[in-house]
Motif scaffolding. Sequence first.
Motif, PDB file in Angstrom:
ATOM      1  N   GLY A  75     -28.500 -33.090 -30.610  1.00  0.00           N
ATOM      2  CA  GLY A  75     -29.155 -32.896 -29.317  1.00  0.00           C
ATOM      3  C   GLY A  75     -28.235 -33.206 -28.157  1.00  0.00           C
ATOM      4  N   ASP A  76     -27.424 -34.262 -28.290  1.00  0.00           N
ATOM      5  CA  ASP A  76     -26.479 -34.614 -27.235  1.00  0.00           C
ATOM      6  C   ASP A  76     -25.422 -33.534 -27.085  1.00  0.00           C
ATOM      7  N   ARG A  77     -24.948 -33.003 -28.207  1.00  0.00           N
ATOM      8  CA  ARG A  77     -23.939 -31.942 -28.149  1.00  0.00           C
ATOM      9  C   ARG A  77     -24.520 -30.691 -27.513  1.00  0.00           C
ATOM     10  N   LEU A  78     -25.769 -30.380 -27.825  1.00  0.00           N
ATOM     11  CA  LEU A  78     -26.412 -29.213 -27.229  1.00  0.00           C
ATOM     12  C   LEU A  78     -26.575 -29.407 -25.730  1.00  0.00           C
ATOM     13  N   ASP A  79     -27.028 -30.588 -25.313  1.00  0.00           N
ATOM     14  CA  ASP A  79     -27.181 -30.875 -23.888  1.00  0.00           C
ATOM     15  C   ASP A  79     -25.846 -30.742 -23.167  1.00  0.00           C
ATOM     16  N   GLU A  80     -24.802 -31.306 -23.768  1.00  0.00           N
ATOM     17  CA  GLU A  80     -23.470 -31.238 -23.150  1.00  0.00           C
ATOM     18  C   GLU A  80     -22.993 -29.793 -23.051  1.00  0.00           C
ATOM     19  N   LEU A  81     -23.209 -29.008 -24.104  1.00  0.00           N
ATOM     20  CA  LEU A  81     -22.797 -27.611 -24.095  1.00  0.00           C
ATOM     21  C   LEU A  81     -23.537 -26.835 -23.011  1.00  0.00           C
ATOM     22  N   LEU A  82     -24.835 -27.053 -22.896  1.00  0.00           N
ATOM     23  CA  LEU A  82     -25.614 -26.331 -21.889  1.00  0.00           C
ATOM     24  C   LEU A  82     -25.219 -26.735 -20.475  1.00  0.00           C
ATOM     25  N   LEU A  83     -24.976 -28.014 -20.242  1.00  0.00           N
ATOM     26  CA  LEU A  83     -24.525 -28.459 -18.922  1.00  0.00           C
ATOM     27  C   LEU A  83     -23.155 -27.891 -18.587  1.00  0.00           C
ATOM     28  N   HIS A  84     -22.260 -27.889 -19.569  1.00  0.00           N
ATOM     29  CA  HIS A  84     -20.925 -27.342 -19.360  1.00  0.00           C
ATOM     30  C   HIS A  84     -21.005 -25.846 -19.070  1.00  0.00           C
ATOM     31  N   ALA A  85     -21.869 -25.126 -19.796  1.00  0.00           N
ATOM     32  CA  ALA A  85     -22.036 -23.686 -19.573  1.00  0.00           C
ATOM     33  C   ALA A  85     -22.614 -23.425 -18.185  1.00  0.00           C
ATOM     34  N   ALA A  86     -23.559 -24.253 -17.746  1.00  0.00           N
ATOM     35  CA  ALA A  86     -24.145 -24.077 -16.413  1.00  0.00           C
ATOM     36  C   ALA A  86     -23.091 -24.281 -15.329  1.00  0.00           C
ATOM     37  N   GLY A  87     -22.254 -25.297 -15.480  1.00  0.00           N
ATOM     38  CA  GLY A  87     -21.170 -25.520 -14.524  1.00  0.00           C
ATOM     39  C   GLY A  87     -20.176 -24.375 -14.514  1.00  0.00           C
ATOM     40  N   TYR A  88     -19.867 -23.853 -15.680  1.00  0.00           N
ATOM     41  CA  TYR A  88     -18.935 -22.732 -15.788  1.00  0.00           C
ATOM     42  C   TYR A  88     -19.507 -21.495 -15.097  1.00  0.00           C
ATOM     43  N   ILE A  89     -20.794 -21.247 -15.285  1.00  0.00           N
ATOM     44  CA  ILE A  89     -21.435 -20.093 -14.640  1.00  0.00           C
ATOM     45  C   ILE A  89     -21.405 -20.256 -13.124  1.00  0.00           C
ATOM     46  N   LEU A  90     -21.668 -21.456 -12.631  1.00  0.00           N
ATOM     47  CA  LEU A  90     -21.611 -21.680 -11.182  1.00  0.00           C
ATOM     48  C   LEU A  90     -20.206 -21.451 -10.639  1.00  0.00           C
ATOM     49  N   ARG A  91     -19.184 -21.924 -11.369  1.00  0.00           N
ATOM     50  CA  ARG A  91     -17.802 -21.701 -10.926  1.00  0.00           C
ATOM     51  C   ARG A  91     -17.486 -20.213 -10.887  1.00  0.00           C
ATOM     52  N   LEU A  92     -17.928 -19.462 -11.887  1.00  0.00           N
ATOM     53  CA  LEU A  92     -17.694 -18.018 -11.898  1.00  0.00           C
ATOM     54  C   LEU A  92     -18.395 -17.332 -10.726  1.00  0.00           C
ATOM     55  N   GLN A  93     -19.614 -17.762 -10.415  1.00  0.00           N
ATOM     56  CA  GLN A  93     -20.334 -17.178  -9.287  1.00  0.00           C
ATOM     57  C   GLN A  93     -19.595 -17.420  -7.974  1.00  0.00           C
ATOM     58  N   MET A  94     -19.076 -18.623  -7.811  1.00  0.00           N
ATOM     59  CA  MET A  94     -18.330 -18.925  -6.584  1.00  0.00           C
ATOM     60  C   MET A  94     -17.064 -18.074  -6.495  1.00  0.00           C
ATOM     61  N   GLN A  95     -16.377 -17.884  -7.617  1.00  0.00           N
ATOM     62  CA  GLN A  95     -15.179 -17.046  -7.615  1.00  0.00           C
ATOM     63  C   GLN A  95     -15.513 -15.611  -7.237  1.00  0.00           C
ATOM     64  N   VAL A  96     -16.614 -15.097  -7.738  1.00  0.00           N
ATOM     65  CA  VAL A  96     -17.029 -13.728  -7.413  1.00  0.00           C
ATOM     66  C   VAL A  96     -17.352 -13.624  -5.930  1.00  0.00           C
ATOM     67  N   ARG A  97     -18.024 -14.608  -5.379  1.00  0.00           N
ATOM     68  CA  ARG A  97     -18.359 -14.575  -3.950  1.00  0.00           C
ATOM     69  C   ARG A  97     -17.107 -14.608  -3.090  1.00  0.00           C
ATOM     70  N   VAL A  98     -16.150 -15.432  -3.462  1.00  0.00           N
ATOM     71  CA  VAL A  98     -14.891 -15.493  -2.704  1.00  0.00           C
ATOM     72  C   VAL A  98     -14.178 -14.155  -2.768  1.00  0.00           C
ATOM     73  N   MET A  99     -14.151 -13.538  -3.952  1.00  0.00           N
ATOM     74  CA  MET A  99     -13.500 -12.228  -4.075  1.00  0.00           C
ATOM     75  C   MET A  99     -14.221 -11.172  -3.244  1.00  0.00           C
ATOM     76  N   GLN A 100     -15.560 -11.228  -3.204  1.00  0.00           N
ATOM     77  CA  GLN A 100     -16.307 -10.271  -2.389  1.00  0.00           C
ATOM     78  C   GLN A 100     -15.984 -10.435  -0.908  1.00  0.00           C
ATOM     79  N   VAL A 101     -15.876 -11.680  -0.449  1.00  0.00           N
ATOM     80  CA  VAL A 101     -15.528 -11.932   0.955  1.00  0.00           C
ATOM     81  C   VAL A 101     -14.120 -11.421   1.237  1.00  0.00           C
ATOM     82  N   MET A 102     -13.195 -11.649   0.300  1.00  0.00           N
ATOM     83  CA  MET A 102     -11.819 -11.174   0.499  1.00  0.00           C
ATOM     84  C   MET A 102     -11.767  -9.649   0.563  1.00  0.00           C
TER      85      MET A 102
END
Length: 112
Positions: A75-102
């Motif tokens: 359960g701890d590994r699953l929680d960590e994986l899901l939190l890490h995936a959520a952070g990764y998705i947020l980072r990707l979204q920010m990168q896409v937004r920056v590229m769109q602005v550029m």
Amino acid sequence: MAAPAATRRLKLTRPSASLMKARKLRKKAAGGKRPRAAASRKRVMAIRRKMEALRRLVPLCGDDDGAVVGRESGGDRLDELLLHAAGYILRLQMQVRVMQVMVHALNNLPED
């Protein structure tokens, strides 16, 4: 007289209301329907396959330690994986937004 007794045994009727109520109470006391072992195993294997696919999609963070992961519960590994995936998705979204602005800024250059 043996013939009517035989037909009485073969007559299929619906169980009485009291019998149905007693069955429901027994089922509730036993915890309701229990999943069969094969169905439960299939669900677990499907979840494991999905976790492995997610683990392959999300790059590893630099502070992962294999020895620590081995001591954690599933359960701890699953929680960590899901939190890490959520952070990764947020980072990707920010990168896409920056590229769109550029792209927008480069397409709309002021002409002198």
